[in-house]
Design an enzyme around this catalytic site. Structure first.
Site, mmCIF file in Angstrom:
data_model
loop_
_atom_site.group_PDB
_atom_site.id
_atom_site.type_symbol
_atom_site.label_atom_id
_atom_site.label_comp_id
_atom_site.label_asym_id
_atom_site.label_seq_id
_atom_site.Cartn_x
_atom_site.Cartn_y
_atom_site.Cartn_z
ATOM 1 N N ASN A 9 57.137 26.320 15.718
ATOM 2 C CA ASN A 9 57.580 26.512 14.407
ATOM 3 C C ASN A 9 56.355 25.801 13.477
ATOM 4 O OD1 ASN A 9 58.698 27.020 11.898
ATOM 5 N ND2 ASN A 9 60.292 25.785 12.142
ATOM 6 N N TRP A 10 55.469 26.959 12.717
ATOM 7 C CA TRP A 10 54.536 26.439 12.122
ATOM 8 C C TRP A 10 54.997 25.982 10.603
ATOM 9 C CZ3 TRP A 10 49.135 29.084 12.728
ATOM 10 C CH2 TRP A 10 48.602 28.975 14.006
ATOM 11 N N LYS A 11 56.247 26.376 10.331
ATOM 12 C CA LYS A 11 56.727 26.055 9.066
ATOM 13 C C LYS A 11 55.806 26.655 7.891
ATOM 14 C CE LYS A 11 59.268 22.275 11.167
ATOM 15 N NZ LYS A 11 59.816 20.960 11.203
ATOM 16 N N HIS A 93 67.313 26.773 10.298
ATOM 17 C CA HIS A 93 66.626 25.385 10.511
ATOM 18 C C HIS A 93 67.249 24.474 9.281
ATOM 19 C CE1 HIS A 93 63.764 22.708 10.484
ATOM 20 N NE2 HIS A 93 63.043 23.140 11.571
ATOM 21 N N GLU A 95 65.711 22.503 7.500
ATOM 22 C CA GLU A 95 64.907 22.630 6.096
ATOM 23 C C GLU A 95 65.596 23.847 5.419
ATOM 24 O OE1 GLU A 95 61.047 22.701 8.383
ATOM 25 O OE2 GLU A 95 61.524 20.330 8.701
ATOM 26 N N GLU A 163 68.478 20.235 16.950
ATOM 27 C CA GLU A 163 67.366 19.609 16.217
ATOM 28 C C GLU A 163 68.122 18.340 15.370
ATOM 29 O OE1 GLU A 163 63.594 21.940 16.008
ATOM 30 O OE2 GLU A 163 64.488 22.214 14.170
ATOM 31 N N GLY A 169 59.894 15.726 12.718
ATOM 32 C CA GLY A 169 58.751 15.155 11.909
ATOM 33 C C GLY A 169 58.782 13.601 11.625
ATOM 34 N N SER A 209 60.351 15.880 17.066
ATOM 35 C CA SER A 209 59.016 15.181 17.436
ATOM 36 C C SER A 209 58.788 15.184 18.938
ATOM 37 C CB SER A 209 59.508 13.653 17.036
ATOM 38 O OG SER A 209 59.899 13.592 15.674
ATOM 39 N N GLY A 230 57.742 21.433 16.220
ATOM 40 C CA GLY A 230 57.009 21.797 14.717
ATOM 41 C C GLY A 230 55.372 21.345 14.656
ATOM 42 N N GLY A 231 55.203 19.997 14.331
ATOM 43 C CA GLY A 231 53.951 19.436 14.047
ATOM 44 C C GLY A 231 53.034 19.981 15.324
HETATM 45 O O1 G3H Z 1 61.278 23.507 14.262
HETATM 46 C C1 G3H Z 1 60.884 22.438 14.558
HETATM 47 C C2 G3H Z 1 61.523 21.306 14.279
HETATM 48 O O2 G3H Z 1 61.831 20.907 13.132
HETATM 49 C C3 G3H Z 1 60.640 20.016 14.946
HETATM 50 O O3 G3H Z 1 59.645 19.635 13.940
HETATM 51 O O4 G3H Z 1 58.019 18.781 15.947
HETATM 52 O O5 G3H Z 1 57.507 18.488 13.735
HETATM 53 O O6 G3H Z 1 59.431 17.137 14.836
HETATM 54 P P1 G3H Z 1 58.732 18.150 14.697
#
Ligand code: G3H
Length: 247
Positions: A9-11, A93, A95, A163, A169, A209, A230-231
């Site tokens: 997920n590149w957000k 999600h 967020e 999640e 993150g 994470s 994510g990141g």
């Molecule tokens: O959609 C992905 C998640 O929110 C995980 O994000 O891997 O940066 O902690 P993260």
């Protein structure tokens, strides 16, 4: 047997220059043994579909509206995502729930619209730190599952991502026991509501994470069928390390 899935997920990250990361990822995994999915920002969906066209990398939206069309400035319908070449959409999600006040009802409405448009859905659930510390995690998860999932779905068109909000993150990851407890609980709930066949076929991703360094341990936990990353999905080298841990 559930196929493993590595989803990125590149957000709100990524310009067209970053499509080179997708080229590198495809080159590193010409014949992946697991399913691969990336959800770029909406602006990159069409071009990423082209970049990945010779590869078994699926592309997802990060949200969609519950209605097919209309006066909703800034929103994107499920049909629009499909039209742009996406095959999946991430919904609910944390967020989105936090930034846009999305409720379980909202998520269920979006999921219905996405499934009706022929998209597959990745529905996110997870507890806050306060909820975990108050020992309410399983109640929260049960409520989100009951409220966010449509009544009609299949293991083919639906994925659930657990999640924990406090792990997103932050570099903090639940213990393997905590992840296993929640995933086993989700599986039990799915089997109770949708029947054993469907309930056992829905893939459950862990998100929060996930890194190449912790991926193998997390993927060894029961009922973890992959990750929503994510990141660490932004760089091909990092995401590739996670994919290799899943293969
Ligand atoms: O959609 C992905 C998640 O929110 C995980 O994000 O891997 O940066 O902690 P993260």
């Amino acid at each position: 047997m559930r196929r493993k899935l590595a989803a990125g997920n590149w957000k709100m990250n990524g310009l067209s220059a970053q499509l080179t990361e997708v080229e590198a990822l495809c080159a590193a995994h010409p014949d992946p043994k697991v399913d691969l999915l990336i959800a770029p920002p909406a602006t990159l969906i069409s071009s990423m579909v082209v970049t990945a066209s010779d590869h078994r990398l699926a592309i997802a939206g990060q949200d969609c509206h519950a209605e097919e069309s209309g006066a909703h400035t800034g929103d994107i319908s499920a049909q629009m995502l499909k039209d742009a070449g996406a095959s999946h959409v991430i919904l609910g999600h944390s967020e989105r729930r936090e930034d846009h006040g999305e409720s379980d009802d909202d998520v269920r409405g979006k999921a219905r619209a996405a499934l009706a448009a022929g998209l597959k859905v990745v529905i996110c659930i997870g507890e806050s730190l306060e909820e975990r510390e108050a020992a309410n995690t399983l109640d929260i998860i049960a409520g989100q599952l009951a409220g966010s999932l449509p009544d009609v779905l299949t293991g083919e068109n639906t994925v659930i991502a657990y999640e924990p909000i406090w792990a997103i993150g932050t570099g903090k990851v639940p213990t393997l026991g905590q992840i296993g407890d929640v995933h086993d609980f989700i599986r039990t709930k799915l089997e109770a509501r949708f029947g054993e066949g469907v309930g056992r076929s829905i893939r459950l991703l862990y998100g929060g994470s996930v890194k190449p360094s912790n991926a193998s341990d997390i993927f060894a936990v029961s009922n973890v069928d992959g990750a929503l990353v994510g990141g660490a999905s932004l760089k091909a080298s990092d995401f590739s390390g996670i994919i290799k841990a899943l293969e």
